[in-house]
Write an enzyme that holds these catalytic residues in place. Structure first.
Site, mmCIF file in Angstrom:
data_model
loop_
_atom_site.group_PDB
_atom_site.id
_atom_site.type_symbol
_atom_site.label_atom_id
_atom_site.label_comp_id
_atom_site.label_asym_id
_atom_site.label_seq_id
_atom_site.Cartn_x
_atom_site.Cartn_y
_atom_site.Cartn_z
ATOM 1 N N LYS A 1 0.870 -1.175 0.000
ATOM 2 C CA LYS A 1 0.000 0.000 0.000
ATOM 3 C C LYS A 1 0.908 1.227 0.000
ATOM 4 C CE LYS A 1 -3.318 2.607 2.738
ATOM 5 N NZ LYS A 1 -3.896 2.805 4.095
ATOM 6 N N ALA B 1 -9.984 5.403 4.452
ATOM 7 C CA ALA B 1 -9.848 6.568 5.340
ATOM 8 C C ALA B 1 -11.141 7.352 5.494
ATOM 9 C CB ALA B 1 -8.729 7.517 4.881
ATOM 10 N N GLY B 2 -11.387 7.756 6.735
ATOM 11 C CA GLY B 2 -12.478 8.665 7.050
ATOM 12 C C GLY B 2 -13.779 8.025 7.475
ATOM 13 N N ASN C 1 -9.787 1.390 9.815
ATOM 14 C CA ASN C 1 -8.848 1.240 10.909
ATOM 15 C C ASN C 1 -9.355 1.966 12.159
ATOM 16 O OD1 ASN C 1 -5.193 1.470 11.201
ATOM 17 N ND2 ASN C 1 -6.708 0.974 12.718
ATOM 18 N N SER C 2 -9.304 3.303 12.133
ATOM 19 C CA SER C 2 -9.619 4.080 13.335
ATOM 20 C C SER C 2 -11.000 3.766 13.903
ATOM 21 C CB SER C 2 -9.524 5.581 13.040
ATOM 22 O OG SER C 2 -8.217 5.945 12.687
ATOM 23 N N GLY D 1 -8.556 9.254 9.899
ATOM 24 C CA GLY D 1 -8.919 9.380 11.307
ATOM 25 C C GLY D 1 -9.917 10.462 11.629
#
Length: 259
Positions: free
Chosen positions: A98, A185-186, A207-208, A159
């Protein structure tokens, strides 16, 4: 089976999980197992077998069916990303990379120019390149032409939990791409992951939203269910919007029209 194909690899799960931000490696491993994810991304610094506290490689590869996707997080230039990718392949044996280049720590936006340059080099070296990019349809197409096996446009800032702020651009990328489009993301909630899949995304990376949840393993499971539901809805065919009401039953001859 409606499988996800990336390069020569096939996955039954369309949820990709990141491994940062978790309160402990143990919690992260439980979340990975609960998610059913088969492709997991790991930062290069977590490939450290000499420091068990920093080593995620060994415990992750002990989970059946897991394929690692090292990332170049921390790189601020194409040269740094290429170097990190080569080291990661040597340490992990994984062909996936990645490409993640965000030089400004204030907003962590991916650098499109450096990302393109690094991706082009790594694709020529035989990596299965999956670049993290702004939601830019032109860049996405150029990366596809450069040999990337997927593109990973952001939904919003890393995040931030701002969801699919780039939805309209994502729709263009999805429409024009012939390689998998993976929103990265987001995303804050499972409902946003489901919406991304309903739009036609091939997978999502989270992830987050899982790592900082009150119960990460349960949240990971919720995301997995949402991704599966969103994909099923997309393949079933979602009804078109209408600017006016459309009756579900004909209104003519209601109880007969005879005088």
């Amino acid at each position: 089976m409606d499988s996800l194909h990336i390069g020569s690899y096939t996955f039954s799960s369309r949820l990709i999980l990141g491994t940062g931000k978790f309160s402990s490696p143990g919690v992260m491993l439980e979340a990975v197992k609960a998610s059913g994810a088969q492709l997991v991304t790991v930062a290069l610094r977590r490939f450290n077998r000499e420091q068990p506290g920093d080593d995620l490689f060994t415990p992750l590869t002990s989970i059946p069916g897991i394929t690692l996707m090292p990332n170049t997080s921390g790189a601020s230039t194409a040269a740094e990303a290429v170097q990190a990718a080569r080291i990661a392949r040597e340490l992990s044996g994984s062909p996936f990379i990645k490409v993640e280049i965000h030089p400004n720590p204030q907003h962590l936006m991916p650098d499109p120019i450096e990302t393109y340059e690094a991706s082009k080099i790594l694709a020529k070296e035989g990596f299965l390149v999956m670049p993290y990019i702004p939601a830019d349809p032109v860049l996405a197409k150029r990366l596809e032409e450069a040999g990337c096996v997927s593109v990973m446009p952001l939904g919003s800032a890393i995040g931030s939990g701002q969801g699919l702020a780039t939805a309209e651009m994502l729709k263009i990328i999805i429409r024009e791409s012939t390689i998998p489009v993976i929103v990265d993301a987001g995303l804050r909630s499972p409902s946003e992951a489901a919406l991304a899949m309903e739009m036609g995304c091939d997978a999502v990376l989270v992830n987050s939203a899982v790592a900082v949840a009150g119960n990460p393993p349960v949240m990971a499971e919720a995301f997995a269910e949402a991704v599966a539901a969103g994909r099923k809805a997309f393949t079933a065919g979602i009804m078109e919007k209408s600017g006016m009401a459309v009756a579900t039953s004909p209104l003519t001859s209601f109880l007969g029209t005879e005088a």
